[in-house]
Design an enzyme around this catalytic site. Structure first.
Site, PDB file in Angstrom:
ATOM      1  N   PRO A   1     -14.648  -7.107   6.318  1.00 50.91           N
ATOM      2  CA  PRO A   1     -14.731  -6.684   5.271  1.00 50.91           C
ATOM      3  C   PRO A   1     -13.746  -5.335   4.791  1.00 50.91           C
ATOM      4  O   PRO A   1     -13.309  -4.819   5.613  1.00 50.91           O
ATOM      5  CB  PRO A   1     -16.101  -5.739   5.326  1.00 50.91           C
ATOM      6  CG  PRO A   1     -16.604  -5.742   6.726  1.00 50.91           C
ATOM      7  CD  PRO A   1     -15.579  -6.873   7.384  1.00 50.91           C
ATOM      8  N   ASN A   2     -13.165  -5.582   3.445  1.00 49.40           N
ATOM      9  CA  ASN A   2     -12.245  -4.658   3.102  1.00 49.40           C
ATOM     10  C   ASN A   2     -10.944  -4.929   3.369  1.00 49.40           C
ATOM     11  O   ASN A   2      -9.879  -3.988   2.895  1.00 49.40           O
ATOM     12  CB  ASN A   2     -12.451  -3.162   3.102  1.00 49.40           C
ATOM     13  CG  ASN A   2     -14.011  -2.742   2.454  1.00 49.40           C
ATOM     14  OD1 ASN A   2     -14.217  -3.214   1.206  1.00 49.40           O
ATOM     15  ND2 ASN A   2     -14.927  -2.336   3.312  1.00 49.40           N
TER      16      ASN A   2
ATOM     17  N   ARG B   1      -6.804   0.454  -0.796  1.00 48.20           N
ATOM     18  CA  ARG B   1      -7.682   1.429   0.033  1.00 48.20           C
ATOM     19  C   ARG B   1      -6.691   2.542   0.816  1.00 48.20           C
ATOM     20  O   ARG B   1      -6.040   2.086   1.536  1.00 48.20           O
ATOM     21  CB  ARG B   1      -8.865   0.798   0.460  1.00 48.20           C
ATOM     22  CG  ARG B   1      -8.428  -0.109   1.701  1.00 48.20           C
ATOM     23  CD  ARG B   1      -9.415  -0.842   2.410  1.00 48.20           C
ATOM     24  NE  ARG B   1     -10.305   0.111   3.111  1.00 48.20           N
ATOM     25  CZ  ARG B   1     -10.799  -0.030   4.219  1.00 48.20           C
ATOM     26  NH1 ARG B   1     -10.329  -1.478   5.074  1.00 48.20           N
ATOM     27  NH2 ARG B   1     -11.683   0.286   4.984  1.00 48.20           N
TER      28      ARG B   1
ATOM     29  N   TYR C   1      -4.097   3.011   6.090  1.00 49.57           N
ATOM     30  CA  TYR C   1      -3.724   1.692   6.335  1.00 49.57           C
ATOM     31  C   TYR C   1      -2.415   1.343   5.641  1.00 49.57           C
ATOM     32  O   TYR C   1      -2.057   0.303   5.720  1.00 49.57           O
ATOM     33  CB  TYR C   1      -5.029   0.730   5.576  1.00 49.57           C
ATOM     34  CG  TYR C   1      -6.362   0.869   6.115  1.00 49.57           C
ATOM     35  CD1 TYR C   1      -6.554   0.427   7.432  1.00 49.57           C
ATOM     36  CD2 TYR C   1      -7.114   1.777   5.629  1.00 49.57           C
ATOM     37  CE1 TYR C   1      -7.705   0.635   8.178  1.00 49.57           C
ATOM     38  CE2 TYR C   1      -8.545   2.036   6.068  1.00 49.57           C
ATOM     39  CZ  TYR C   1      -8.751   1.354   7.646  1.00 49.57           C
ATOM     40  OH  TYR C   1      -9.863   1.713   7.848  1.00 49.57           O
TER      41      TYR C   1
ATOM     42  N   ALA D   1     -15.432  -3.097   9.383  1.00 48.68           N
ATOM     43  CA  ALA D   1     -16.783  -2.061   9.869  1.00 48.68           C
ATOM     44  C   ALA D   1     -18.038  -2.686  10.699  1.00 48.68           C
ATOM     45  O   ALA D   1     -18.555  -2.081  11.278  1.00 48.68           O
ATOM     46  CB  ALA D   1     -17.168  -1.740   8.524  1.00 48.68           C
TER      47      ALA D   1
ATOM     48  N   HIS E   1      -7.325  -3.458  15.306  1.00 57.10           N
ATOM     49  CA  HIS E   1      -7.593  -2.609  14.354  1.00 57.10           C
ATOM     50  C   HIS E   1      -6.234  -1.980  13.966  1.00 57.10           C
ATOM     51  O   HIS E   1      -5.407  -1.572  14.906  1.00 57.10           O
ATOM     52  CB  HIS E   1      -8.503  -1.545  14.852  1.00 57.10           C
ATOM     53  CG  HIS E   1      -9.819  -2.049  15.181  1.00 57.10           C
ATOM     54  ND1 HIS E   1     -10.829  -2.601  14.454  1.00 57.10           N
ATOM     55  CD2 HIS E   1     -10.343  -2.275  16.432  1.00 57.10           C
ATOM     56  CE1 HIS E   1     -11.668  -2.893  14.797  1.00 57.10           C
ATOM     57  NE2 HIS E   1     -11.596  -2.887  16.223  1.00 57.10           N
TER      58      HIS E   1
END
Length: 144
Positions: A9-10, A17, A22, A76, A99
């Site tokens: 997600p995202n 974002r 990021y 997440a 990550h």
């Protein structure tokens, strides 16, 4: 050699974002970076991104017998998805968790990865470079 890159997600919102965490580069630039590395390593990569946990689980299950390895950023879902963990364990395909940010330097709830137990390793905090390092590492381990 076929590798499946799964993003949760995202991740599709990269470049929009939380740029302070990021960065400014978008999802397409991430995909292009990985494709370039895969080409240099003579490896085929396919990509899957979803904001839906069940779709991620299904993509892992469908990888069985098709892919030699998985690079996964559960995003997440990292911190609570027993379903993704169980899927990784059930297919028994070597996987590396990636990550973009260093989850161990963030909020307390982000420091624990439930899904890492289903992976052979984890790379955290190296930005997009983490994906290319995971690709190199996964290929080297599989080719042994």
């Amino acid at each position: 050699m076929r590798i499946l890159v799964i993003n949760g997600p995202n991740i599709n919102m990269l470049g929009i974002r939380e740029k302070n965490i990021y960065g400014n580069n978008d999802y397409n630039s991430l995909v292009e970076k990985i494709k370039k590395e895969a080409s240099e390593l003579n490896c085929q990569v396919d990509f899957f991104q979803s904001n839906i946990e069940g779709e991620i689980i299904t993509s892992i299950q469908k990888a069985l017998g098709v892919y030699d390895g998985i690079i996964i950023n559960p995003a997440a879902y990292t911190h609570y998805s027993i379903g993704i963990l169980d899927a990784l364990k059930s297919v028994n395909i070597p996987a590396i968790e990636v990550h973009i940010s260093n989850i161990h330097q963030r909020e307390d709830f982000r420091k624990k990865s439930v899904t890492a137990e289903g992976c052979i390793g984890q790379i955290s905090g190296l930005g997009f470079e983490g994906y290319t390092l995971a690709l190199r590492g996964l290929i080297n381990l599989i080719r042994k």
